[in-house]
Design a protein around this motif. Structure first.
Motif, PDB file in Angstrom:
ATOM      1  N   ARG A   1      -1.695  40.413 -45.446  1.00  0.00           N
ATOM      2  CA  ARG A   1      -0.231  40.468 -45.414  1.00  0.00           C
ATOM      3  C   ARG A   1       0.397  39.442 -46.352  1.00  0.00           C
ATOM      4  N   LEU A   2      -0.218  38.267 -46.484  1.00  0.00           N
ATOM      5  CA  LEU A   2       0.324  37.274 -47.416  1.00  0.00           C
ATOM      6  C   LEU A   2       0.296  37.799 -48.850  1.00  0.00           C
ATOM      7  N   LYS A   3      -0.710  38.608 -49.168  1.00  0.00           N
ATOM      8  CA  LYS A   3      -0.805  39.178 -50.518  1.00  0.00           C
ATOM      9  C   LYS A   3       0.288  40.211 -50.784  1.00  0.00           C
ATOM     10  N   LEU A   4       0.893  40.742 -49.733  1.00  0.00           N
ATOM     11  CA  LEU A   4       1.974  41.708 -49.907  1.00  0.00           C
ATOM     12  C   LEU A   4       3.259  41.042 -50.392  1.00  0.00           C
TER      13      LEU A   4
ATOM     14  N   LEU B   1      -3.224  31.026 -46.040  1.00  0.00           N
ATOM     15  CA  LEU B   1      -1.968  30.523 -46.605  1.00  0.00           C
ATOM     16  C   LEU B   1      -2.249  29.463 -47.664  1.00  0.00           C
ATOM     17  N   THR B   2      -3.184  28.577 -47.368  1.00  0.00           N
ATOM     18  CA  THR B   2      -3.541  27.528 -48.328  1.00  0.00           C
ATOM     19  C   THR B   2      -4.057  28.136 -49.630  1.00  0.00           C
ATOM     20  N   ARG B   3      -4.927  29.131 -49.511  1.00  0.00           N
ATOM     21  CA  ARG B   3      -5.462  29.793 -50.712  1.00  0.00           C
ATOM     22  C   ARG B   3      -4.353  30.462 -51.512  1.00  0.00           C
ATOM     23  N   ALA B   4      -3.429  31.127 -50.824  1.00  0.00           N
ATOM     24  CA  ALA B   4      -2.336  31.823 -51.513  1.00  0.00           C
ATOM     25  C   ALA B   4      -1.435  30.842 -52.252  1.00  0.00           C
TER      26      ALA B   4
ATOM     27  N   GLY C   1      -0.999  30.262 -56.514  1.00  0.00           N
ATOM     28  CA  GLY C   1       0.296  30.631 -57.071  1.00  0.00           C
ATOM     29  C   GLY C   1       0.783  31.988 -56.595  1.00  0.00           C
ATOM     30  N   GLU C   2       0.186  32.499 -55.519  1.00  0.00           N
ATOM     31  CA  GLU C   2       0.601  33.807 -54.992  1.00  0.00           C
ATOM     32  C   GLU C   2       1.827  33.691 -54.090  1.00  0.00           C
ATOM     33  N   LEU C   3       2.181  32.473 -53.721  1.00  0.00           N
ATOM     34  CA  LEU C   3       3.407  32.182 -52.991  1.00  0.00           C
ATOM     35  C   LEU C   3       4.049  30.952 -53.623  1.00  0.00           C
ATOM     36  N   ALA C   4       5.385  30.875 -53.518  1.00  0.00           N
ATOM     37  CA  ALA C   4       6.086  29.769 -54.175  1.00  0.00           C
ATOM     38  C   ALA C   4       6.087  28.487 -53.356  1.00  0.00           C
ATOM     39  N   GLY C   5       5.994  28.618 -52.044  1.00  0.00           N
ATOM     40  CA  GLY C   5       6.034  27.407 -51.231  1.00  0.00           C
ATOM     41  C   GLY C   5       5.999  27.721 -49.762  1.00  0.00           C
ATOM     42  N   ALA C   6       5.922  26.673 -48.955  1.00  0.00           N
ATOM     43  CA  ALA C   6       5.898  26.831 -47.500  1.00  0.00           C
ATOM     44  C   ALA C   6       6.497  25.600 -46.844  1.00  0.00           C
ATOM     45  N   GLY C   7       7.143  25.830 -45.708  1.00  0.00           N
ATOM     46  CA  GLY C   7       7.664  24.756 -44.880  1.00  0.00           C
ATOM     47  C   GLY C   7       7.117  24.940 -43.476  1.00  0.00           C
ATOM     48  N   LEU C   8       6.274  24.015 -43.034  1.00  0.00           N
ATOM     49  CA  LEU C   8       5.567  24.185 -41.767  1.00  0.00           C
ATOM     50  C   LEU C   8       5.838  23.016 -40.822  1.00  0.00           C
ATOM     51  N   ASP C   9       6.087  23.373 -39.561  1.00  0.00           N
ATOM     52  CA  ASP C   9       6.271  22.362 -38.520  1.00  0.00           C
ATOM     53  C   ASP C   9       5.187  22.476 -37.458  1.00  0.00           C
TER      54      ASP C   9
END
Length: 328
Positions: A228-231, A252-255, A259-267
């Motif tokens: 799903r992250l690849k979508l 998520l870390t691999r993505a 560069g398959e995702l621009a960023g993440a904000g995690l709590d």
């Protein structure tokens, strides 16, 4: 059972006003110092308590419940989430479980917006420049982030918190999309100007930001997996303030690294405080130590709900926030 005779064991330190009120009403054991109880300490507490007041740091599984004493009749959880408690086994043993729903709704929704802004506007990078002494002055092309307004936000889980996020998102000019087990009533959709997607896959492929606001259940474990992250778009951002287990942390870390995702904000994180070091090292992620509900006002309100649940139980009635197995 008179309320004054109830033995209440609290597993962590709570705001002073809450602890004071507990001491006024019950025979209470408070936790000092503020460290998570070991499994052995939890088992001992459950043998001597009428009521246990645990938090998310206390895993109360079937094995631990088997060691509970005959006295224990209520687990009054300090917090809304209860996936750390085996509610079904507790019920089988005649132990009620209650929680504190709704208290952290606004605080968590605020944190969702804070993480969105932090990631999209590159706030941590700017802070690092100042603190490291690396800022040499303003430049038209320096520290360029993006604009929230006009982006598509996909909310995964449109319950209390999801809807609170939607209200804030509209004020920022975001287009609200959502995926939920059940579609909201038309009037609620209209209120949030929200578009429902029956297919999570289709929503993920079209949104710019995903906010995870669903509980952790067997059906939501790794809901955001590698496939799903690849979508998602390479320019997309993921924000999670709900439960870490909903996202496959390694995927998520691999993505992000690819560069398959621009960023993440995690709590929140899949394995508690054990965070993938490769995720920590990434410059395009904002990581917080489970601060979504961390306001003094919220913590006091949670304590008040715990007290109401215990007091109602002590008076011979069902706690107003009793958790029923399978309710989510």
């Amino acid at each position: 059972m008179p309320a004054s005779r109830l033995t209440v064991v609290v597993t962590r330190r709570l705001p002073e006003v809450v602890e004071t009120r507990l001491k006024e009403l019950f025979d209470v054991e408070l936790r000092d110092p503020d460290q998570p109880m070991t499994r052995e300490e939890l088992a001992a507490a459950m043998r001597r308590a009428d009521v246990l007041v645990p938090t998310i740091t206390d895993t109360i599984d079937a094995g631990l419940l088997a060691q509970a004493g005959e006295k224990l009749k209520l687990i009054a959880n300090y917090g809304a989430g209860f996936d750390h408690i085996d509610v079904a086994t507790a019920r089988q043993r005649g132990i009620l479980v209650s929680n504190t729903p709704g208290v952290s709704t606004e605080d968590t929704a605020d944190m969702v917006m804070a993480l969105m802004l932090a990631v999209v506007r590159h706030i941590p990078e700017g802070l690092h420049l100042i603190k490291s002494g690396g800022w040499t002055g303003w430049s038209p092309m320096a520290n360029l982030g993006g604009r929230l307004g006009g982006r598509r936000l996909g909310i995964l889980g449109m319950g209390r918190i999801g809807q609170a996020v939607a209200r804030r998102a509209r004020a920022f000019g975001l287009q609200v999309h959502y995926h939920n087990r059940k579609r909201l009533r038309p009037e609620i959709e209209a209120e949030h100007e929200a578009t429902w997607w029956e297919s999570l896959d289709q929503m993920l492929a079209r949104v710019d930001i995903v906010s995870v606001n669903c509980p952790h259940t067997p059906s939501t474990f790794h809901l955001l997996n590698a496939r799903r992250l690849k979508l998602m778009k390479p320019s997309a951002v993921v924000v999670n303030t709900s439960r870490g287990e909903v996202i496959d942390q390694n995927a998520l870390t691999r993505a992000l690294r690819a560069g398959e995702l621009a960023g993440a904000g995690l709590d929140v994180y899949e394995h508690g405080t054990d965070i993938n070091p490769r995720l920590v090292d990434l410059p395009n992620v904002v990581l917080l130590p489970h601060m979504g509900s961390a306001t003094l006002e919220g913590r006091i309100e949670m304590g008040e709900k715990v007290i109401i649940n215990i007091k109602t139980f002590a008076d011979g009635h069902r706690p107003p926030d009793q958790v029923v197995p399978g309710m989510y």
